[in-house]
Design an enzyme around this catalytic site. Sequence first.
Site, PDB file in Angstrom:
ATOM      1  N   GLY A 198       0.757  -1.235   0.000  1.00  0.00           N
ATOM      2  CA  GLY A 198       0.000   0.000   0.000  1.00  0.00           C
ATOM      3  C   GLY A 198       0.790   1.288   0.000  1.00  0.00           C
ATOM      4  CG  ASP A 216      -6.819  -0.029   9.346  1.00  0.00           C
ATOM      5  OD1 ASP A 216      -5.968  -0.774   9.868  1.00  0.00           O
ATOM      6  OD2 ASP A 216      -7.270  -0.237   8.219  1.00  0.00           O
ATOM      7  CE  LYS A 275      -9.956   3.515   7.394  1.00  0.00           C
ATOM      8  NZ  LYS A 275     -10.559   2.225   6.997  1.00  0.00           N
ATOM      9  CG  ASP A 299      -5.409  -3.811  -2.371  1.00  0.00           C
ATOM     10  OD1 ASP A 299      -5.592  -4.984  -2.720  1.00  0.00           O
ATOM     11  OD2 ASP A 299      -5.015  -3.512  -1.223  1.00  0.00           O
TER      12      ASP A 299
END
Length: 175
Positions: free
Chosen positions: A46, A104, A132, A160
């Site tokens: 990522g 996250d 997050k 993704d």
Amino acid sequence: MVKLHDLEFEPYISEEEIMQVIDQISETLNKDFGNKNPVFLGVLNGSFMFASEIIKRFNSDCEISFVKMGSYEGTETTGNVKTLLGLNQDLKGRQVILLEDIVDTGNTLVEIDQILKQAEVEDYKVVTLFFKPDAYKKDIPVQYKGMDIPNEFIVGFGLDYDGLGRNLTQVYKRK
């Protein structure tokens, strides 16, 4: 709208907004690490776009390395982080800047924290493009946060959905 596999996504964060955030993070990293020859450690897959943009803007000597971690199936985290590609260089005594696309749950950070402790790094700082806060339940500090976002599933700019969407230059959220 973008359709990836069976899901639709709508525009969420523009490429311009992303680049402004990256410029701000880069300016701070240049101030904080400009004379320290840090090792940038990108977390694949990522972070590849984010890492590239950060490193292009770093104005001093640095090195780059990558680790590959995996914990997602579809749109959900499995909670089980696997090291798919480990460290390939000696980081003992080095300043490391960990580059994450998104933080996250923090499960990946816990795994990487153990890897970096075993590698005996001098110190490391966590840099993430997206954070997050509602999902993060760990104690590992995230020193540099690009954008706080709600706990929604996003794709684009390296992120993704089952392998698709990483190449999108802006970020989309699940419709």
